[in-house]
Design a protein around this motif. Structure first.
Motif, PDB file in Angstrom:
ATOM      1  N   ALA A 108      11.895  -4.065   3.918  1.00 27.19           N
ATOM      2  CA  ALA A 108      10.528  -4.568   3.777  1.00 27.19           C
ATOM      3  C   ALA A 108      10.269  -5.711   4.744  1.00 27.19           C
ATOM      4  N   HIS A 109      11.236  -6.608   4.904  1.00 20.27           N
ATOM      5  CA  HIS A 109      11.074  -7.731   5.834  1.00 20.27           C
ATOM      6  C   HIS A 109      10.849  -7.225   7.258  1.00 20.27           C
TER       7      HIS A 109
ATOM      8  N   LYS B 244      13.457   0.415  -3.071  1.00 21.71           N
ATOM      9  CA  LYS B 244      13.575   0.165  -1.633  1.00 21.71           C
ATOM     10  C   LYS B 244      12.941  -1.175  -1.253  1.00 21.71           C
ATOM     11  N   ILE B 245      11.981  -1.606  -2.061  1.00 25.27           N
ATOM     12  CA  ILE B 245      11.290  -2.871  -1.802  1.00 25.27           C
ATOM     13  C   ILE B 245      11.907  -4.003  -2.614  1.00 25.27           C
TER      14      ILE B 245
ATOM     15  N   ILE C  96       0.985  -1.326  -4.960  1.00 23.74           N
ATOM     16  CA  ILE C  96       1.763  -2.167  -5.858  1.00 23.74           C
ATOM     17  C   ILE C  96       1.233  -3.577  -5.672  1.00 23.74           C
ATOM     18  N   LEU C  97       0.767  -4.170  -6.752  1.00 26.83           N
ATOM     19  CA  LEU C  97       0.254  -5.537  -6.726  1.00 26.83           C
ATOM     20  C   LEU C  97       1.407  -6.491  -7.005  1.00 26.83           C
ATOM     21  N   LEU C  98       1.654  -7.382  -6.071  1.00 25.75           N
ATOM     22  CA  LEU C  98       2.684  -8.409  -6.207  1.00 25.75           C
ATOM     23  C   LEU C  98       1.991  -9.762  -6.144  1.00 25.75           C
ATOM     24  N   GLN C  99       1.943 -10.462  -7.270  1.00 26.42           N
ATOM     25  CA  GLN C  99       1.194 -11.717  -7.338  1.00 26.42           C
ATOM     26  C   GLN C  99       2.097 -12.867  -7.762  1.00 26.42           C
ATOM     27  N   PHE C 100       1.931 -13.984  -7.072  1.00 28.33           N
ATOM     28  CA  PHE C 100       2.648 -15.214  -7.383  1.00 28.33           C
ATOM     29  C   PHE C 100       1.624 -16.305  -7.695  1.00 28.33           C
ATOM     30  N   THR C 101       1.806 -17.005  -8.807  1.00 25.72           N
ATOM     31  CA  THR C 101       0.999 -18.183  -9.111  1.00 25.72           C
ATOM     32  C   THR C 101       1.932 -19.319  -9.489  1.00 25.72           C
TER      33      THR C 101
ATOM     34  N   ARG D 204       0.820  -1.207   0.000  1.00 23.44           N
ATOM     35  CA  ARG D 204       0.000   0.000   0.000  1.00 23.44           C
ATOM     36  C   ARG D 204       0.861   1.268   0.000  1.00 23.44           C
ATOM     37  N   LYS D 205       0.414   2.239  -0.774  1.00 24.85           N
ATOM     38  CA  LYS D 205       1.107   3.526  -0.824  1.00 24.85           C
ATOM     39  C   LYS D 205       1.077   4.172   0.551  1.00 24.85           C
ATOM     40  N   GLY D 206       2.210   4.723   0.950  1.00 23.72           N
ATOM     41  CA  GLY D 206       2.300   5.367   2.253  1.00 23.72           C
ATOM     42  C   GLY D 206       2.932   4.479   3.310  1.00 23.72           C
ATOM     43  N   GLU D 207       3.110   3.194   3.007  1.00 21.73           N
ATOM     44  CA  GLU D 207       3.749   2.301   3.975  1.00 21.73           C
ATOM     45  C   GLU D 207       5.240   2.166   3.647  1.00 21.73           C
ATOM     46  N   LEU D 208       5.572   1.479   2.586  1.00 18.84           N
ATOM     47  CA  LEU D 208       6.974   1.334   2.192  1.00 18.84           C
ATOM     48  C   LEU D 208       7.339   2.211   0.998  1.00 18.84           C
TER      49      LEU D 208
END
Length: 271
Positions: free
Chosen positions: A263-264, A169-170, A222-227, A156-160
């Protein structure tokens, strides 16, 4: 192996999906789907909605992959039923069924993320009920052909991050195109990868994309998707549970490897 994987107390995941695909059930209709809902699930699964059916997916390798190229046209020889979504009262769980799929979803509401070790037994219990239903309806046993695991994350914008320039940075390994033109500035981005898992055991698809939730006025993320998905075959020793384990492992390790220590720390990594 799950105990050895990285763990986060506050991960950005908002949806997890466990899915199996199987050969088409003969004579399956929306009436059969309603029969399963009303007679094989308890009353906490209180709401349903209809969604368009999902096309079948097959991960092929080697000669099979070469022969499958260009085979995108599929002609239905009979009416195909839609997908039924069965929603639990708390809106955190959803079961989806069609004549070739059984899907179990977790969707983030007020509570935190339930671990994979918690979701897997829930899938197994619900899927056992579905297999009993198909047997009773004269459609069993199911001929499984593919496993699939999906994790959807919202950063989400405003967090990282605040602007597109903060993405490094991420994701420290990512970089914008190199240019000598001073007047070019990054405006948006989309990144996609396709990776083979092990010795042709499956594939991992990773997408990073910037967007808004719901509408143009929605929250920016930012959408981060894993399939991860792969074939179910006796000769490679992959049943649906071992496929899920393999997909989950590939997703968690890739998520950790591609994101930063900053981020971690924000996501409260503890292992």
């Amino acid at each position: 192996m799950t105990d050895l994987l990285p763990k986060y107390d506050s991960p950005p995941v908002v949806e997890t999906v466990l899915s199996v695909q199987f050969a088409p059930l003969q004579n399956f209709s929306s009436a059969h789907a309603g029969w399963f809902w009303k007679n094989y699930l308890d009353k906490k699964w209180g709401a349903v909605q209809i969604a368009p059916r999902l096309d079948d997916q097959f991960e092929r390798f080697g000669d099979e992959m070469a022969w499958s190229r260009g085979a995108g046209l599929r002609i239905a020889t009979r009416p195909e039923p839609d997908r039924l979504q069965i929603i639990r009262a708390d809106n955190e769980r959803m079961i989806q069924i069609q004549d070739t799929r059984f899907i179990y979803n977790w969707k983030k509401q007020a509570g935190g993320y339930p671990s994979y070790d918690k979701l897997l037994p829930e899938f197994q219990e619900s899927f056992s009920s579905f297999k009993k239903f198909t047997d009773d309806a004269g459609n069993g046993p199911l001929k499984l052909n593919q496993w699939e695991v999906t994790y959807v994350n919202f950063l989400r914008k405003g967090e990282l991050w605040q602007t597109i320039n903060d993405w490094k940075k991420i994701f420290p390994a990512l970089s914008q195109p190199v240019t000598t033109i001073d007047s070019l500035f990054p405006e948006d981005f989309r990144v996609e990868w396709r990776l083979t898992i092990g010795n042709n055991l499956g594939r991992l698809y990773i997408t990073i994309n910037r967007g808004k939730i719901g509408s143009e006025k929605g929250e920016e993320v930012i959408l981060l998707q894993f399939t991860a998905r792969g074939p179910l075959k006796d000769e490679n020793g992959i049943g649906f549970q071992s496929g899920f384990d393999l997909g989950h492992q590939s997703i968690v390790l890739s998520f950790t490897d591609m994101t930063s220590d900053v981020a971690h720390k924000f996501w409260k990594r503890r292992a």
